[in-house]
Motif scaffolding. Sequence first.
Motif, mmCIF file in Angstrom:
data_model
loop_
_atom_site.group_PDB
_atom_site.id
_atom_site.type_symbol
_atom_site.label_atom_id
_atom_site.label_comp_id
_atom_site.label_asym_id
_atom_site.label_seq_id
_atom_site.Cartn_x
_atom_site.Cartn_y
_atom_site.Cartn_z
ATOM 1 N N LEU A 1 0.821 -1.200 0.000
ATOM 2 C CA LEU A 1 0.000 0.000 0.000
ATOM 3 C C LEU A 1 0.862 1.260 0.000
ATOM 4 O O LEU A 1 0.591 2.212 -0.746
ATOM 5 N N LEU A 2 1.921 1.274 0.798
ATOM 6 C CA LEU A 2 2.808 2.439 0.836
ATOM 7 C C LEU A 2 3.536 2.633 -0.496
ATOM 8 O O LEU A 2 3.696 3.776 -0.957
ATOM 9 N N VAL A 3 3.961 1.536 -1.122
ATOM 10 C CA VAL A 3 4.610 1.637 -2.438
ATOM 11 C C VAL A 3 3.629 2.203 -3.457
ATOM 12 O O VAL A 3 3.969 3.087 -4.248
ATOM 13 N N PHE A 4 2.405 1.716 -3.444
ATOM 14 C CA PHE A 4 1.396 2.195 -4.390
ATOM 15 C C PHE A 4 1.089 3.674 -4.184
ATOM 16 O O PHE A 4 1.009 4.443 -5.153
ATOM 17 N N ILE A 5 0.934 4.097 -2.937
ATOM 18 C CA ILE A 5 0.623 5.505 -2.654
ATOM 19 C C ILE A 5 1.788 6.405 -3.045
ATOM 20 O O ILE A 5 1.597 7.448 -3.678
ATOM 21 N N ALA A 6 3.012 6.015 -2.679
ATOM 22 C CA ALA A 6 4.179 6.830 -3.015
ATOM 23 C C ALA A 6 4.353 6.926 -4.530
ATOM 24 O O ALA A 6 4.665 7.998 -5.067
ATOM 25 N N ALA A 7 4.141 5.817 -5.235
ATOM 26 C CA ALA A 7 4.266 5.838 -6.688
ATOM 27 C C ALA A 7 3.163 6.672 -7.332
ATOM 28 O O ALA A 7 3.405 7.343 -8.335
ATOM 29 N N SER A 8 1.973 6.664 -6.763
ATOM 30 C CA SER A 8 0.882 7.494 -7.291
ATOM 31 C C SER A 8 1.206 8.971 -7.143
ATOM 32 O O SER A 8 0.958 9.767 -8.054
ATOM 33 N N ILE A 9 1.769 9.334 -6.012
ATOM 34 C CA ILE A 9 2.180 10.726 -5.805
ATOM 35 C C ILE A 9 3.310 11.084 -6.775
ATOM 36 O O ILE A 9 3.324 12.184 -7.348
ATOM 37 N N ALA A 10 4.247 10.150 -6.981
ATOM 38 C CA ALA A 10 5.338 10.392 -7.927
ATOM 39 C C ALA A 10 4.809 10.544 -9.355
ATOM 40 O O ALA A 10 5.339 11.347 -10.127
ATOM 41 N N CYS A 11 3.763 9.799 -9.697
ATOM 42 C CA CYS A 11 3.153 9.948 -11.020
ATOM 43 C C CYS A 11 2.569 11.344 -11.190
ATOM 44 O O CYS A 11 2.724 11.972 -12.234
ATOM 45 N N ALA A 12 1.896 11.817 -10.172
ATOM 46 C CA ALA A 12 1.270 13.135 -10.253
ATOM 47 C C ALA A 12 2.304 14.252 -10.331
ATOM 48 O O ALA A 12 2.054 15.293 -10.945
ATOM 49 N N ALA A 13 3.468 14.045 -9.739
ATOM 50 C CA ALA A 13 4.489 15.097 -9.685
ATOM 51 C C ALA A 13 5.600 14.905 -10.708
ATOM 52 O O ALA A 13 6.558 15.674 -10.712
ATOM 53 N N ALA A 14 5.492 13.926 -11.577
ATOM 54 C CA ALA A 14 6.571 13.625 -12.520
ATOM 55 C C ALA A 14 6.727 14.741 -13.554
ATOM 56 O O ALA A 14 5.779 15.044 -14.278
ATOM 57 N N PRO A 15 7.925 15.331 -13.647
ATOM 58 C CA PRO A 15 8.134 16.411 -14.621
ATOM 59 C C PRO A 15 8.513 15.914 -16.021
ATOM 60 O O PRO A 15 8.392 16.653 -16.989
ATOM 61 N N THR A 16 8.968 14.679 -16.136
ATOM 62 C CA THR A 16 9.374 14.145 -17.441
ATOM 63 C C THR A 16 8.701 12.801 -17.674
ATOM 64 O O THR A 16 8.232 12.146 -16.739
ATOM 65 N N GLU B 1 10.169 10.083 -18.573
ATOM 66 C CA GLU B 1 10.981 9.006 -18.020
ATOM 67 C C GLU B 1 10.631 8.753 -16.557
ATOM 68 O O GLU B 1 10.495 7.604 -16.128
ATOM 69 N N LEU B 2 10.488 9.839 -15.792
ATOM 70 C CA LEU B 2 10.115 9.679 -14.385
ATOM 71 C C LEU B 2 8.683 9.171 -14.242
ATOM 72 O O LEU B 2 8.384 8.398 -13.338
ATOM 73 N N LEU B 3 7.812 9.602 -15.132
ATOM 74 C CA LEU B 3 6.439 9.099 -15.109
ATOM 75 C C LEU B 3 6.414 7.601 -15.387
ATOM 76 O O LEU B 3 5.700 6.846 -14.717
ATOM 77 N N THR B 4 7.216 7.157 -16.355
ATOM 78 C CA THR B 4 7.274 5.730 -16.678
ATOM 79 C C THR B 4 7.798 4.931 -15.496
ATOM 80 O O THR B 4 7.243 3.882 -15.144
ATOM 81 N N PHE B 5 8.860 5.412 -14.873
ATOM 82 C CA PHE B 5 9.417 4.736 -13.706
ATOM 83 C C PHE B 5 8.399 4.682 -12.564
ATOM 84 O O PHE B 5 8.228 3.642 -11.916
ATOM 85 N N ALA B 6 7.695 5.785 -12.337
ATOM 86 C CA ALA B 6 6.691 5.815 -11.271
ATOM 87 C C ALA B 6 5.536 4.870 -11.575
ATOM 88 O O ALA B 6 4.994 4.231 -10.673
ATOM 89 N N ARG B 7 5.155 4.748 -12.856
ATOM 90 C CA ARG B 7 4.076 3.825 -13.225
ATOM 91 C C ARG B 7 4.487 2.375 -13.012
ATOM 92 O O ARG B 7 3.674 1.541 -12.639
#
Length: 90
Positions: free
Chosen positions: A5-20, A22-28
Amino acid sequence: MIVALLVFIAASIACAAAPTIELLTFARVLQGLGGGGLMTLSQAWWRGDPAGASARGYQGYLAAVAVCANTFGPVAGGYLTGYFAGGRSS
């Protein structure tokens, strides 16, 4: 379960804040790992806790259905979208 659950939440926040992209793909990818953990652990917990060891054999069937749906669903959807949207190749 809590780690997934923590990994999913942190990755969801990273998806929303991804500036590029590449980072969006990694967060997904991380989001998929966390979501996969949530799906399988919640089903195993639901099946195994109240019913005991005899019902845990059904976990394999549940996992097989989830894998098939996640694999063939997007492929079939892409094919149908391409076919009906005028992307028919001769």
